[in-house]
Design a protein around this motif. Structure first.
Motif, PDB file in Angstrom:
ATOM      1  N   PHE B 168       0.821  -1.203   0.000  1.00  0.00           N
ATOM      2  CA  PHE B 168       0.000   0.000   0.000  1.00  0.00           C
ATOM      3  C   PHE B 168       0.856   1.253   0.000  1.00  0.00           C
ATOM      4  O   PHE B 168       0.484   2.263  -0.591  1.00  0.00           O
ATOM      5  N   ILE B 171       1.537   1.963  -3.557  1.00  0.00           N
ATOM      6  CA  ILE B 171       0.411   2.620  -4.236  1.00  0.00           C
ATOM      7  C   ILE B 171       0.333   4.092  -3.830  1.00  0.00           C
ATOM      8  O   ILE B 171       0.130   4.978  -4.664  1.00  0.00           O
ATOM      9  N   ASP B 174       2.967   5.996  -5.569  1.00  0.00           N
ATOM     10  CA  ASP B 174       2.626   6.091  -6.987  1.00  0.00           C
ATOM     11  C   ASP B 174       1.611   7.211  -7.253  1.00  0.00           C
ATOM     12  O   ASP B 174       1.663   7.884  -8.276  1.00  0.00           O
ATOM     13  N   GLN B 175       0.703   7.404  -6.318  1.00  0.00           N
ATOM     14  CA  GLN B 175      -0.424   8.315  -6.561  1.00  0.00           C
ATOM     15  C   GLN B 175      -0.257   9.701  -5.969  1.00  0.00           C
ATOM     16  O   GLN B 175      -1.001  10.619  -6.315  1.00  0.00           O
TER      17      GLN B 175
ATOM     18  N   LYS C 105      -8.187   2.588 -10.531  1.00  0.00           N
ATOM     19  CA  LYS C 105      -6.965   1.831 -10.807  1.00  0.00           C
ATOM     20  C   LYS C 105      -6.751   0.711  -9.795  1.00  0.00           C
ATOM     21  O   LYS C 105      -6.480  -0.429 -10.166  1.00  0.00           O
ATOM     22  N   TYR C 106      -6.863   1.036  -8.518  1.00  0.00           N
ATOM     23  CA  TYR C 106      -6.598   0.025  -7.490  1.00  0.00           C
ATOM     24  C   TYR C 106      -7.880  -0.433  -6.788  1.00  0.00           C
ATOM     25  O   TYR C 106      -7.859  -1.376  -6.014  1.00  0.00           O
ATOM     26  N   LEU C 108      -9.530   0.658  -4.353  1.00  0.00           N
ATOM     27  CA  LEU C 108      -9.492   0.608  -2.894  1.00  0.00           C
ATOM     28  C   LEU C 108     -10.658   1.402  -2.328  1.00  0.00           C
ATOM     29  O   LEU C 108     -11.086   2.408  -2.900  1.00  0.00           O
ATOM     30  N   HIS C 133     -10.610  -1.106   3.829  1.00  0.00           N
ATOM     31  CA  HIS C 133      -9.195  -1.343   4.055  1.00  0.00           C
ATOM     32  C   HIS C 133      -9.041  -2.062   5.405  1.00  0.00           C
ATOM     33  O   HIS C 133      -9.907  -1.981   6.259  1.00  0.00           O
TER      34      HIS C 133
END
Lengths: 257, 257, 257, 257
Positions: B168, B171, B174-175, C105-106, C108, C133
């Motif tokens: 996580f 991610i 990345d974002q 994209k993910y 979540l 989560h």
């Protein structure tokens, strides 16, 4: 000082390196000097020992650098012993990194031939540094025949996967009476630091430096990481805890007023 | 130079630290100076802000050090906002590390109250650095309300377990459009180097330094590891490979003769 | 019997499943019947609720199967509540799997919107099963507003990475007063067994069954693995040990003669 | 049918078991029958071969059960060969599980002595099943001298740590021409399922069943898990993905109206 002693030599740096896969000899030289490595392995095959101006040897001619010829490419004990003898004559050193990996796909070492060759090379007066699987029993047997250190792998050569043999490296370190050098698989500075934190005496890194986009910077990163890991080992890491433990006091300062 | 910018400040060091759990103020000072950390978090509760000679503040009075008051001990957004306001007045800084963890056992942060407090504190002119679970969606929402960075956890505070939220964190990094600082759980230099290698902008380490047997040496180890990880990130790590790849040439030099 | 109770329903199977990604409705039906799953989630979007002969609904019309409409595709609490109300009317059930994941994209979940929607749906009389989560504090807050279970993720949906949130699932299970169902990321029967072994009350598996080369066989594999994991949890696993411990006696029977 | 063939025998169960550490012979018998195991290893030392009514042998006298004497307790090849010959005479079987682990602390096997003993035992007509480190090169060498399978370890015996040698088990399975049986370290049904999922031909479990609070239930759990893992291997697992992939359609059904 926290020096590492192997046979009759003392090392200030616990980062051992190699000469393979660099895109140029100049880049290799720059990176290896930046790494401050004092023991650098070189495949005999790559060196033209007839030629005094051989490119690799010329670039590694430096007072701090000790060359460590390796037997890469041999397939059994007999070939290994022959190769070691050639390298002793050519490079004027009785140190040898013993590598016997007959399998071309995963390049994993052969425990039987390695022990056999180690025993013979010790008798022939070599300082033997065997590259082996992270097999604690094999390490003890090598120690018994007189090798000067053991070099268990973390993961397959060039895989950059890190300490995939962690459970067994810890046992090897716990039991060993000779220095333990983690060789193969170390793909990042954090892997190198981790190996040092669990008590490895040194690490050998080649691929991760050589094939990086910036080998000189990566060499320096490994240099720092190895130092960091060693310092942490000496200063003792804090224990892992199952529950959280606050760094700051938990009681509400608001409710206390 | 590879400086980290948060709000209007620039940092040469990517190692942020804390003041909890040290056995003495002098040892804390020595370790934190050795770490070269430029941002040091302090629980408002521990500081006697009436007293100019307060022990902690006095020891941290150094041109390189920026104090980062934290709200540790508060249980909801309202208490957090109040605490931040107190700390702004007391320490003359509008920076605040926002920590809201009502649970006394695992000290995990509350996502709802943290977002609520962050929104209000941003409106009140604070530079807000929220400590949160490694929840990528929450990170984006915090970014939208105007925090200056996000501080996801690697593992429960003080557990020293390392990057248990790795999937996580990657991610989040990345974002994110704001710096990502890994906070909590980092127990060894290799953990810190790993966080930097995956692209974290900084790490915050407290327990692992403070409770080590040798905090000053451990502080230096973390300093080196954070640099190593950052350098490796910039120099790009070699890819992980499924198969082995030889550093040295494989073909037998013996058989070729 | 070791039944799982959620709201007013009892389940003999602790394997919950979904209807997405199967290559045909017939294959879906065959696999889901073979799984013995009693709670099967379906995206309202995929169902033509006007049409009594809707393909998916017709295939899932079985006395053992309870349909669990999910809100997949909504982006905030308001849309989620509206979707739940539509599904209640269409499918004649007040159960809803609450999924709010604005990020394409993910995928979540959004903690803030999920808590908001959960609170409102509970008030509207729904049995709310929130996908979230693996955030222990969020789980407690959801419990406080009256959800009937929590559904923390193991890894991003469809990633098949397994229990990447293990540390936090263990905390959630330790603290929860409602059933804990691990949802998302479970890619193999061993992952499902692992979730059950640490004390999860159930798992939800969709992708790993649907996209397997043999969904019916894979469904049966998951059925067995979930049972195995649950039985092991009830029978209590042997502790992990740092040292080896022989199964067979070590003393040499030869030397004793 | 998916039977496993070793030498001249066919096995319907891929769960091999052992007889150590059970609190009573009756409990051992109940658990092993429940496991449906068809190959059960027994330490020769524990059996009174003079006594037709020996407790262990009497309890294991069942048409489905094949006894597999092991050489546990021997320290080198010579002792191993002698022990195997004794067991052949006593138990009327030429099958032998070859275990040579001189080290009393971690019980790890000796690669050199194991290869030597294996070679000799094969010549003497034994069906040799060697317990070894997860060393791919050693496995190939054992195969070359004629062993009927290889039994690499997952972790130290009795540690219950699971597949700590995963990287190397995968290589062994990839390269082996004889069945690969993961032995030692398997501490939970999920570990067993995992070993089967990566393509192991069988697993051997002893400690995890014997020392559980409920050995009979745990034996059944392992039975199911091994089946689950094998079925998943045959049905092919879905690939691990870096990005999420929705099980349900993502497009909002609300926004489409």
């Amino acid at each position: 000082m926290d020096v590492l002693k192997i046979a009759d030599k003392e090392f200030n740096s616990r980062l051992f390196t190699g000469t393979g896969k660099f895109s140029s000899s100049q880049l290799m030289k720059d990176a290896l000097l930046c790494s401050e490595s004092e023991l650098i392995t070189v495949a005999l095959k790559r060196v033209d020992v007839q030629d005094e101006n051989d490119d690799i040897l010329r670039h590694l001619d430096h007072p701090r650098i000790n060359l460590l010829p390796n037997t890469s490419g041999v397939r059994d004990a007999k070939e290994a012993v022959f190769a070691a003898q050639l390298s002793r004559e050519a490079l004027q050193t009785n140190w040898v990194k013993l590598e016997i990996h007959p399998d071309p796909k995963y390049l994993l070492p052969d425990p039987i031939e390695t022990l056999k060759a180690a025993e013979e090379l010790v008798k022939l007066g070599f300082v033997v540094m065997p590259y082996i699987h992270a097999d604690p029993v094999l390490c003890k047997r090598l120690e018994e025949v007189g090798v000067q250190c053991v070099m268990p792998l973390g993961a397959p050569i060039g895989s950059n996967k890190g300490l995939k043999t962690l459970e067994f490296l810890e046992i090897i370190i716990d039991q060993s009476n000779v220095p333990v050098i983690v060789d193969a698989g170390i793909g990042s500075p954090s892997h190198a630091a981790h190996a040092m934190e669990i008590g490895a005496d040194a690490v050998l890194v080649n691929t991760a430096i050589a094939v990086s986009s910036h080998p000189v910077a990566m060499a320096e990163a490994f240099k720092l990481a190895v130092k960091a890991g060693r310092m942490a080992y000496n200063a003792r890491l804090a224990p892992v805890r199952q529950k959280a433990e606050a760094s700051s006091p938990l009681t509400s300062f608001l409710s206390e007023n």
